[in-house]
Scaffold this motif. Structure first.
Motif, PDB file in Angstrom:
ATOM      1  N   ASN A 113       0.816  -1.218   0.000  1.00 55.27           N
ATOM      2  CA  ASN A 113       0.000   0.000   0.000  1.00 55.27           C
ATOM      3  C   ASN A 113       0.849   1.268   0.000  1.00 55.27           C
ATOM      4  O   ASN A 113       0.339   2.347   0.309  1.00 55.27           O
ATOM      5  CB  ASN A 113      -0.928   0.015   1.214  1.00 55.27           C
ATOM      6  CG  ASN A 113      -2.091  -0.945   1.044  1.00 55.27           C
ATOM      7  OD1 ASN A 113      -2.538  -1.182  -0.064  1.00 55.27           O
ATOM      8  ND2 ASN A 113      -2.558  -1.506   2.143  1.00 55.27           N
ATOM      9  N   SER A 114       2.129   1.144  -0.307  1.00 60.11           N
ATOM     10  CA  SER A 114       3.024   2.294  -0.292  1.00 60.11           C
ATOM     11  C   SER A 114       3.585   2.558  -1.685  1.00 60.11           C
ATOM     12  O   SER A 114       3.408   1.760  -2.613  1.00 60.11           O
ATOM     13  CB  SER A 114       4.183   2.052   0.679  1.00 60.11           C
ATOM     14  OG  SER A 114       5.123   1.145   0.108  1.00 60.11           O
ATOM     15  N   GLU A 116       6.513   2.260  -2.398  1.00 58.00           N
ATOM     16  CA  GLU A 116       7.631   1.330  -2.571  1.00 58.00           C
ATOM     17  C   GLU A 116       7.205   0.002  -3.193  1.00 58.00           C
ATOM     18  O   GLU A 116       8.057  -0.848  -3.479  1.00 58.00           O
ATOM     19  CB  GLU A 116       8.277   1.051  -1.207  1.00 58.00           C
ATOM     20  CG  GLU A 116       8.908   2.261  -0.541  1.00 58.00           C
ATOM     21  CD  GLU A 116      10.197   2.678  -1.222  1.00 58.00           C
ATOM     22  OE1 GLU A 116      10.949   1.795  -1.666  1.00 58.00           O
ATOM     23  OE2 GLU A 116      10.428   3.886  -1.328  1.00 58.00           O
TER      24      GLU A 116
END
Length: 375
Positions: A113-114, A116
């Motif tokens: 969810n980032s 990254e």
């Protein structure tokens, strides 16, 4: 030999010089106790790198060195399918196993969810786990950790006419050829040293390190003298089939279709005690045939590549334990963290947190000053 005041026992009243010397010794002892604890992590697969990361977060004032003769893309972890569906270990209580899985799922879910997610190779994937007979446990212990777990509908099961029962859910896929370099980059950024070296005996790391963490997988046959460690050979196919979006896993775990960001992994095999790292063409044909039976559209797959890895199997399961190696009155604390078999990806962060807690206990114990040594 001429005796000096410093050679004599200090009894009764002490001189100003003696008191100053004692003060210097106390100061030196305090400074020595404040030195960074030198920690070596042996092994650079997903278990080793995640352990180094957890130690860096949980153990203050430490210097960490990751030592391995192999790094990505040449580790066993690079071949692993990377799906978060946990396995049961004989000597691990289900509540402990569930905690390890939940901690790993939460860790990877946060990455997914980032911003990254792409670089780390972590993403959500939905699909089915199917059975040719109704399993003894229709709802597995991990059902409330993954997302949207439910039993498959009759309409869904029509896709698999040879199967009578199934689970539908969303889980995470961790693509290790991306995840391992991502972890390594983050470790380097936090000051962790990376050293390419083959270790023949853990004791050779003394006195350069205060604590050693053994994450050597199959290497623990030699390094930990663990004769129970043995390989379970796994052969998979990486194919291009971008239209395949849902994972499919036979309940036995021997046949699976796991779509990733750039390819689909088809598996697999589970060959106990087989050390052969060369692909077997006949096995590849069998894998492809079994997977096409579940997903006929795979007949159109292209760019088929074979990969082989040796899972670090231990009959009792994961070893998470502190051992103290001793030699000539000297002591080296070793935290063992290995034996995950084919389930390492699913619990790697949870077991790494536990290993880091064991390291923390070693660090909190009184340390004996050791001489400097060149590694």
């Amino acid at each position: 030999m001429v005796s000096t005041a410093l050679d004599q026992p200090l009894t009764g009243k002490t001189s100003v010089g003696a008191r100053a010397f004692c003060g210097f010794q106390d100061c030196f002892s305090r400074l020595r106790s404040m030195d960074p604890v030198r920690i070596a992590v042996v092994g650079a697969g997903v278990v080793g790198l995640s352990t180094a990361m957890c130690v860096s977060k949980l153990v203050p004032r430490c210097s960490i060195t990751v030592i391995s003769d192999k790094f990505s893309p040449d580790t066993t972890s690079d071949v692993a399918a990377g799906m978060l569906i946990p396995h049961v270990y004989p000597n691990t209580p289900i509540p402990t196993l569930k905690q390890w899985f939940r901690e790993t799922f939460d860790h990877l879910f946060a990455i997914a969810n980032s911003a990254e997610a792409k670089d780390a190779g972590v993403h959500l994937v939905s699909g089915w786990q199917i059975f040719q007979s109704i399993p003894a446990e229709e709802v597995p212990f991990w059902a409330d950790v993954v997302l949207g777990f439910r039993k498959m509908t009759k309409a869904e099961l029509k896709k698999f006419p040879q199967h009578v029962f199934g689970h539908a859910f969303t889980t995470l896929k961790c693509e290790n050829p991306a995840y391992l370099p991502w972890l390594e980059k983050r470790l380097k950024g936090s000051g962790v040293l990376i050293l390419t070296r083959q270790i023949g005996d853990l004791w050779e790391l003394h006195p350069s390190f205060d604590v050693v963490v053994n994450c050597s997988g199959l290497g623990s046959r030699q390094l930990a003298q663990d004769s129970e460690m043995s390989p379970v050979r796994g052969q998979v196919l990486n194919v291009r089939a971008p239209w395949v979006k849902h994972f499919i896993r036979d309940g036995s775990g021997l046949t699976y279709i796991y779509p990733g960001t750039s390819n689909v992994i088809l598996g697999g095999t589970r060959q106990q005690g087989d050390w052969n790292l060369s692909p077997d063409a006949e096995i590849s044909r069998g894998i492809f045939s079994r997977c096409c039976a579940l997903e006929p559209s795979l007949q159109g797959a292209c760019d088929i590549r074979e990969k082989v890895g040796l899972r670090p199997f231990r009959p009792a399961g994961v070893r998470l334990q502190t051992e103290f190696l001793t030699q000539d009155g000297r002591r080296l604390p070793v935290v063992h963290h290995y034996g995950h078999g084919s389930g390492g990806i699913s619990v790697h962060w949870g077991t790494a947190l536990e290993a880091a807690r064991l390291v923390s206990e070693c660090v909190q114990a009184p340390r004996t000053p050791t001489p400097k040594s060149n590694l």
